[in-house]
Write a protein that holds these residues in place. Structure first.
Motif, PDB file in Angstrom:
ATOM      1  N   ALA A   1       0.857  -1.179   0.000  1.00 41.23           N
ATOM      2  CA  ALA A   1       0.000   0.000   0.000  1.00 41.23           C
ATOM      3  C   ALA A   1       0.895   1.231   0.000  1.00 41.23           C
ATOM      4  CB  ALA A   1      -0.918   0.008   1.217  1.00 41.23           C
TER       5      ALA A   1
ATOM      6  N   SER B   1       4.070  -1.438   3.348  1.00 41.71           N
ATOM      7  CA  SER B   1       3.427  -0.138   3.166  1.00 41.71           C
ATOM      8  C   SER B   1       4.511   0.915   3.039  1.00 41.71           C
ATOM      9  CB  SER B   1       2.469   0.184   4.322  1.00 41.71           C
ATOM     10  OG  SER B   1       3.155   0.211   5.563  1.00 41.71           O
TER      11      SER B   1
ATOM     12  N   ASP C   1       4.879   5.240   3.128  1.00 41.71           N
ATOM     13  CA  ASP C   1       4.247   6.539   3.344  1.00 41.71           C
ATOM     14  C   ASP C   1       5.128   7.663   2.825  1.00 41.71           C
ATOM     15  OD1 ASP C   1       2.237   8.405   4.631  1.00 41.71           O
ATOM     16  OD2 ASP C   1       4.136   9.061   5.530  1.00 41.71           O
TER      17      ASP C   1
ATOM     18  N   ALA D   1      -0.643   3.389   7.831  1.00 43.53           N
ATOM     19  CA  ALA D   1       0.310   2.583   7.056  1.00 43.53           C
ATOM     20  C   ALA D   1       0.849   1.421   7.886  1.00 43.53           C
ATOM     21  CB  ALA D   1       1.454   3.457   6.554  1.00 43.53           C
TER      22      ALA D   1
ATOM     23  N   CYS E   1       7.217  -1.340   6.857  1.00 41.15           N
ATOM     24  CA  CYS E   1       6.716  -0.022   6.470  1.00 41.15           C
ATOM     25  C   CYS E   1       7.905   0.911   6.279  1.00 41.15           C
ATOM     26  CB  CYS E   1       5.781   0.532   7.540  1.00 41.15           C
ATOM     27  SG  CYS E   1       5.214   2.231   7.242  1.00 41.15           S
TER      28      CYS E   1
END
Length: 357
Positions: free
Chosen positions: A190, A252, A254, A265, A275
């Motif tokens: 993501a 993820s 960001d 996230a 992440c």
């Protein structure tokens, strides 16, 4: 030598294009005639800091042609087409082990606006010092004095004026996916924020063979572009139930730096997930259990070594697998304030200034 540059004299005021005199390239340096210079969110963020030396020339995604080299330079020569990236010392433990983004002198060489010895590198028309070493280049100008270590020689047949963003923003997004997070075929990721860095991450995730690529952004136009560039789903960042909408993913990323977005996230990670953060913003508070079995790290420059990674991105672009040119809109240097406005509003994903126009 004489050049023109977009100078910031006051953090709260617009840029002004003025004549400057650049010091000749010193040991390990090269004079580059700038063909294009990407405007990065980092330029916009730091231009508001009163702590930086003013007046100052920003710009750290330059590309151009080498016109002159200083003493000891052996890896570039006059006439070479180059992309300018971040600066590093080359001799600390981090640099010697291939981790130049974490060079012991990274902050001083890239975020101070001056040379390592404290010199500014330029003067304005009345002889006042102008800080012209932002990321070792200050490329919002017709000419820049860069370091040999932050130059990447590229093929002369390439559209040189478009290549500058490969040296930072696009390198950061793509490198974070391909190097830092090491996204593998079949994985899910993501990406929060579909600006230039986030869209580079989306394209890189497709290159990596990710099965699920979720792009999250507030702008509908950027969500649509993310789908065109490889995202399998695009979600509105304003969705009040965004965690459920994203679901669970392996990675993820960001780009926003917004604490609430960062918490989201992390929340969408499966146990064992990772992440990556690249946006700077406010502080975040997390219970330790939020990181159970998960990895969280802040990434500089996608962990990339420019001389290896920029040519890799160019090869992917030539194969049609990394169409970064779709993000770019060009502006003449004297329209720099329009470019900044359009970038801030989201109207332009990646502004590129063309100092020669």
């Amino acid at each position: 030598m004489r050049a023109q540059a977009a100078i910031l004299r006051d953090p709260g005021k617009p840029f002004t294009v003025e004549d400057v005199s650049l010091a000749p390239p010193g040991p390990g340096e090269a004079l580059v005639r700038v063909a294009g210079a990407g405007m990065c969110h980092t330029d916009m963020l730091f231009r508001g800091l009163a702590e930086l030396p003013m007046p100052m020339v920003f710009g750290h995604e330059g590309s151009g042609v080498v016109e002159e080299v200083g003493p000891g330079v052996t890896r570039v020569a006059p006439g070479d087409h180059v992309v300018m990236s971040y600066d590093s010392c080359g001799w600390c433990g981090r640099c010697l082990t291939g981790a130049a983004p974490y060079c012991d002198e990274f902050m001083a060489r890239n975020f101070s606006g001056v040379r390592a010895d404290g010199s500014t590198g330029a003067t304005c028309s009345v002889g006042e010092p102008v800080a012209a070493r932002w990321f070792g280049q200050s490329s919002f100008a017709t000419h820049a004095v860069a370091t040999e270590r932050n130059l990447v020689v590229v093929d002369r047949s390439l559209p040189l004026e478009l290549l500058g963003p490969l040296g930072c923003g696009l390198q950061t997004g793509a490198g974070s996916v391909l190097i830092s997070l090491n996204v593998r075929p079949g994985a899910g990721i993501a990406v929060f924020g579909a600006g230039a860095v986030g869209l580079a991450a989306v394209m890189a995730a497709k290159v990596a063979g990710a099965d699920e690529i979720v792009a999250v952004d507030l702008h509908a136009s950027r969500r649509e572009l993310a789908l065109e560039l490889g995202a399998t789903r695009a979600l509105d960042g304003a969705d009040p139930d965004l965690v459920a909408a994203v679901g669970q993913v392996d990675h993820s990323f960001d780009t926003t730096g917004v604490p609430a977005v960062i918490r989201t996230a992390i929340a969408v990670l499966r146990p064992g997930g990772s992440c990556g953060l690249v946006g700077t913003g406010g502080e975040i508070t997390l219970p330790p259990t939020a990181l159970t079995g998960r990895t969280l790290r802040f990434i500089f420059e996608g962990d990339a070594v420019p001389q290896e990674f920029v040519p890799r991105l160019i090869r992917l672009w030539r194969q049609g697998r990394f169409p970064f040119d779709r993000l770019i809109r060009t502006y003449p240097l004297d329209a720099i304030n329009d470019a900044e406005r359009d970038s801030a509003s989201g109207a332009t994903v990646k502004p590129v200034l063309l100092p020669g126009t």
